[in-house]
Design an enzyme around this catalytic site. Structure first.
Site, mmCIF file in Angstrom:
data_model
loop_
_atom_site.group_PDB
_atom_site.id
_atom_site.type_symbol
_atom_site.label_atom_id
_atom_site.label_comp_id
_atom_site.label_asym_id
_atom_site.label_seq_id
_atom_site.Cartn_x
_atom_site.Cartn_y
_atom_site.Cartn_z
ATOM 1 N N ASN A 9 -25.796 46.255 15.452
ATOM 2 C CA ASN A 9 -24.880 45.302 15.450
ATOM 3 C C ASN A 9 -25.117 43.995 15.123
ATOM 4 O O ASN A 9 -26.023 43.174 15.958
ATOM 5 C CB ASN A 9 -23.694 45.298 17.604
ATOM 6 N N LYS A 11 -23.657 42.004 14.912
ATOM 7 C CA LYS A 11 -22.832 40.199 15.485
ATOM 8 C C LYS A 11 -22.696 39.562 14.962
ATOM 9 O O LYS A 11 -22.405 39.197 13.648
ATOM 10 C CB LYS A 11 -23.636 40.009 17.201
ATOM 11 N N HIS A 89 -16.690 46.232 22.385
ATOM 12 C CA HIS A 89 -17.692 45.862 22.897
ATOM 13 C C HIS A 89 -17.582 44.760 23.941
ATOM 14 O O HIS A 89 -16.906 43.972 24.557
ATOM 15 C CB HIS A 89 -18.551 45.145 21.444
ATOM 16 N N GLU A 91 -19.185 42.300 24.212
ATOM 17 C CA GLU A 91 -18.370 40.664 24.567
ATOM 18 C C GLU A 91 -17.281 39.928 23.739
ATOM 19 O O GLU A 91 -16.152 38.759 24.333
ATOM 20 C CB GLU A 91 -19.500 39.895 23.068
ATOM 21 N N GLU A 159 -23.077 50.466 27.210
ATOM 22 C CA GLU A 159 -24.415 49.502 27.326
ATOM 23 C C GLU A 159 -24.351 48.418 28.251
ATOM 24 O O GLU A 159 -23.205 48.030 28.350
ATOM 25 C CB GLU A 159 -23.541 48.462 26.072
ATOM 26 N N GLY A 165 -28.817 41.846 25.127
ATOM 27 C CA GLY A 165 -29.572 40.708 24.283
ATOM 28 C C GLY A 165 -30.233 40.271 25.835
ATOM 29 O O GLY A 165 -30.731 38.802 25.238
ATOM 30 N N SER A 203 -31.150 45.734 24.351
ATOM 31 C CA SER A 203 -31.944 45.975 24.579
ATOM 32 C C SER A 203 -33.303 46.795 24.422
ATOM 33 O O SER A 203 -34.232 46.685 24.213
ATOM 34 C CB SER A 203 -33.134 45.178 25.934
HETATM 35 C C1 PEP Z 1 -25.476 45.049 21.529
HETATM 36 O O1 PEP Z 1 -24.831 44.245 20.806
HETATM 37 O O2 PEP Z 1 -24.574 46.322 21.421
HETATM 38 C C2 PEP Z 1 -26.850 44.790 21.521
HETATM 39 C C3 PEP Z 1 -26.903 45.767 22.428
HETATM 40 O O3 PEP Z 1 -27.214 43.679 21.779
HETATM 41 P P1 PEP Z 1 -29.575 43.925 21.825
HETATM 42 O O4 PEP Z 1 -29.877 45.230 21.858
HETATM 43 O O5 PEP Z 1 -29.749 42.612 21.026
HETATM 44 O O6 PEP Z 1 -28.718 44.104 23.612
#
Ligand code: PEP
Length: 243
Positions: A9, A11, A89, A91, A159, A165, A203
């Site tokens: 992703n 973003k 997601h 976000e 997640e 992040g 992460s």
């Molecule tokens: C994500 O954006 O779904 C995500 C898991 O980000 P990151 O791997 O940076 O934690």
């Protein structure tokens, strides 16, 4: 066993020059033994037409067209070359107030356009510390997954919001507990739940991917930061191939 999936992703990152990363990834994983999905910004989807990887949107509107300035529909994503779309997601849920009902409607819009929906769920830190993780997951699963979901048109991404992040990752036991719980909840609703892919996200890096992929019911990963550069995403893909 579900077919494994490594999903990236990007973003709100990336311009046309960054598509060189897909070429680098193709050089290493052009015939990977796992599925590879890249979700770039919508502006880059049509520029990905030569890649062997699956391409996805990061969001879609609940409607297929209309007076919704700035939005992108699932039909448009499919027309641009996408075969997947992320829905719900964290976000989107946080920045745009998306509820489970909206996520379910977006996922249904994805099915209607022939896209596979990657439906994202996960608890906040307060919910984790308050001991309500599994009930939060239950509510999100019940509210975000349309009745028409199948293993063909749906991927679930677990997640934890506090792991996205941040560099913080749940313990393997914590991941295992939630993934096993999700599988059981899916089995209560869907005949082909055993084939439905459940990704872990939050992460994931080359250094922790192999351990995470060793956890039962982890069928791959949704990766943010570490998917932007081929050199970072490649070890994650390799770990999934070896899992
Ligand atoms: C994500 O954006 O779904 C995500 C898991 O980000 P990151 O791997 O940076 O934690």
């Amino acid at each position: 066993m579900p077919r494994k999936l490594a999903a990236g992703n990007w973003k709100m990152n990336g311009q046309r020059a960054n598509l060189v990363e897909l070429q680098k990834l193709e050089d290493k994983h052009g015939d990977a033994g796992v599925d590879i999905l890249i979700c770039p910004p919508a502006t880059l989807i049509s520029g990905c037409e030569d890649t062997p990887f699956d391409i996805g949107g990061q969001d879609c509107h609940v409607n297929q067209s209309g007076a919704h300035t700035g939005d992108v529909s699932a039909d448009m994503l499919a027309d641009a070359g996408a075969s997947y779309v992320l829905t719900g997601h964290s976000e989107r849920r946080t920045d745009h107030g998306e509820t489970d009902a909206i996520v379910a409607a977006k996922s249904q819009a994805a099915y209607d356009a022939g896209l596979i929906a990657v439906i994202c769920i996960g608890e906040t830190l307060a919910e984790r510390e308050g001991g309500t993780t599994l009930s939060v997951i239950d509510t999100q699963l019940a509210g975000s997954i349309p009745a028409a979901a199948t293993a063909e048109n749906t991927v679930i991404a677990y997640e934890p919001v506090w792991a996205i992040g941040t560099g913080k990752v749940p313990t393997l036991d914590q991941i295992g507990e939630v993934h096993a719980h999700i599988r059981k909840q899916l089995a209560d609703r869907f005949d082909d739940a055993d084939e439905m892919r459940i990704l872990y996200g939050g992460s994931v890096k080359g250094s922790n991917a192999a351990d995470i992929f060793g956890v039962p019911h982890v069928d791959g990963a949704l990766v943010g930061g570490a998917s932007l550069k081929a050199d970072d995403f490649s070890p994650i893909i390799s770990a999934l191939e070896q899992a």
